[in-house]
Write a protein that holds these residues in place. Structure first.
Motif, short mmCIF file in Angstrom:
data_model
loop_
_atom_site.label_atom_id
_atom_site.label_comp_id
_atom_site.label_asym_id
_atom_site.label_seq_id
_atom_site.Cartn_x
_atom_site.Cartn_y
_atom_site.Cartn_z
N LEU A 91 32.88 43.98 46.59
CA LEU A 91 33.74 42.93 47.26
C LEU A 91 35.31 43.41 47.37
O LEU A 91 35.67 44.10 46.44
N ALA A 92 36.02 42.70 48.20
CA ALA A 92 37.54 42.91 48.31
C ALA A 92 38.32 41.93 47.26
O ALA A 92 38.02 40.70 47.01
N GLY A 93 39.13 42.76 46.64
CA GLY A 93 39.94 42.08 45.34
C GLY A 93 39.26 41.63 44.04
O GLY A 93 38.09 40.98 43.92
N ASN A 98 35.23 37.12 42.01
CA ASN A 98 34.60 37.90 42.83
C ASN A 98 33.94 38.72 41.84
O ASN A 98 32.62 39.20 42.02
N ASP A 101 36.63 33.67 49.24
CA ASP A 101 38.03 34.17 49.44
C ASP A 101 37.86 35.74 49.45
O ASP A 101 38.80 36.55 49.18
N THR A 102 36.77 36.42 49.84
CA THR A 102 36.42 37.62 49.59
C THR A 102 35.24 38.15 50.86
O THR A 102 34.80 37.26 51.37
N LYS A 133 32.61 36.75 55.55
CA LYS A 133 32.56 36.19 54.19
C LYS A 133 31.09 35.99 54.06
O LYS A 133 30.34 35.51 55.00
N ALA A 141 34.21 44.88 42.38
CA ALA A 141 35.11 44.46 43.33
C ALA A 141 36.39 45.58 43.23
O ALA A 141 36.66 46.12 42.30
#
Length: 192
Positions: free
Chosen positions: A74-76, A81, A56-57, A50, A87
């Motif tokens: 980034l994830a999500g 994000n 939270d990504t 992180k 993302a």
């Protein structure tokens, strides 16, 4: 007296807006350094990191669109994000797999470069394992937000970049999307 007080309040209000704008810009720039650091750690040990402890990504890729500077993916693809970078939409194919890897970004920040995307242009996407995937843009198109068939996956390895459209809009709430569709090519085919 009343005019002087109004002038002072107006000046203080303007100063507060400048300070807030500067704070937001500084926060966004500092976040990029933290995301880059998390990415470098992920490349070293092949585990997600992180960028800050409450995030939270985590970064899942490094993206080069043509000759532009790299972007960290980034994830999500949540609004939170997307404020920090492009993302990857979860539940889609991973780079190099059969299917459609979908990455979203804001039209007025990180994905503003998509306004200049052209057929035949190369895109590179590095994953956490250090592998670099090469994609060639085969089409760009504008679709309505309700048209989601471009999300479907097939047997080929695709990369789709998506942002709101038009690029120069001054208001939010765009109902159109600009898509960049790219197909994976072998590293030897990238200059062909």
């Amino acid at each position: 007296m009343c005019v002087s007080l109004a002038m002072i309040l107006l000046l203080l209000s303007g100063l507060a807006m400048v300070v807030k704008g500067g704070y937001m810009q500084a926060k966004a720039m500092f976040a990029q350094y933290l995301i880059e650091d998390a990415w470098n750690k992920s490349l070293q040990d092949k585990h997600p990191h992180k960028p800050w402890f409450w995030a939270d990504t985590h970064p899942v890729g490094k993206l080069w669109i043509g000759d532009n500077p790299p972007l960290y993916v980034l994830a999500g693809a949540s609004g939170r994000n997307l404020a920090f970078g492009p993302a990857q939409m979860m539940g889609r194919a991973k780079p190099g797999e059969a299917g459609n890897t979908v990455i979203a970004g804001h039209r007025d920040t990180h994905f503003a470069v998509l306004a200049y995307a052209r057929r035949g242009q190369m895109i590179r996407l590095q994953t956490m394992d250090g592998e670099v995937h090469f994609y060639r843009i085969r089409a760009t198109r504008i679709v309505h937000e309700s048209q989601t068939q471009w999300l479907t996956s097939g047997d080929e390895s695709l990369l789709t970049l998506v942002t709101c459209y038009p690029f120069n809009a001054l208001t939010g709430g765009a109902t159109l999307r600009f898509l960049v569709e790219a197909e994976e090519v072998a590293p030897l085919q990238q200059s062909a």
